[in-house]
Design a protein around this motif. Sequence first.
Motif: not given
Length: 299
Positions: A253-258
Amino acid sequence: MNTIQPIKRKRKWLTFSVVFLIPALILYTLFVMVPTASSIYLSFTSWDGVSPDIRFIGFDNFVEMWHSERVHNALKNTLILSVVLVVIENAVALLLAMLVDQVRWFRNLFRSIFYFPTLLSGIVMGFVWTIILNYNFGVVTQLLDKLHLSLKIDWLGNPDYALIAIIFATVWKGAGYYMIIYLAGLQGIPPELSEAASIDGANRWQQFRHITFPLLAGAFTVCMMLSMIASLKIFDQIAVMTDGGPGFATETLTYIIYKVGFGELRQGFGTALSLVLFILILIVSLIQIKLLRSREVQL
């Protein structure tokens, strides 16, 4: 007259307290409250992060999130990493702490060696393990060749092994930090308790199960909370080692936000994802605190 003076003195101290609090309150409002409110609003828009045109679209971002296979995959990877990392990191950290606690010679040296990976940034650690696990010239590949083992694996290019490689590298980096917390807890346990249990015939496992582990309840709660929050926010390792790939195999989730917010210029959708991640971390943290605190009371 005697009662008026204390009242004036209290009012004076109250005035001074408010004056000292105002700068901190202003900074907190500007850098925490305003961005939080802005993020909540932007999660209901289709803003691209660049254009001054911000169009309100209601719950469209959350509806898209609900039906997106990519988001589902990122959520699955996030939960897998969270559960696996919390278990393995704490198990390894506790084992290292108990080993260091038993060492008589060079205890500080071993403590420093195990703690050293924690000092590296996630970016540096990612580059180190990218080189180590390289399919063509990595240390692991060369070692397997020297041993004449036909187990040459593309750790970072194979979707079946990429997540495992990230977990291994993250444990290598983070276990030393939690080891220090467990070690502090172990050194606070009176040695007389283990000696008395040994005299009564308790073996090492029984001493650990009935003495050491219950008395480490506070350290266990802290380490579980910190490792859970860190694993839910994991980013650096993925960005350097796999870039979310191969395909979307290691996206969280953190990486897809970026990727969505800055790579695809969909700040509105990325902000909606970050709001979901915040709620997820809040819920998981509250549940974990409740369970671990109740366990402390029982022990």
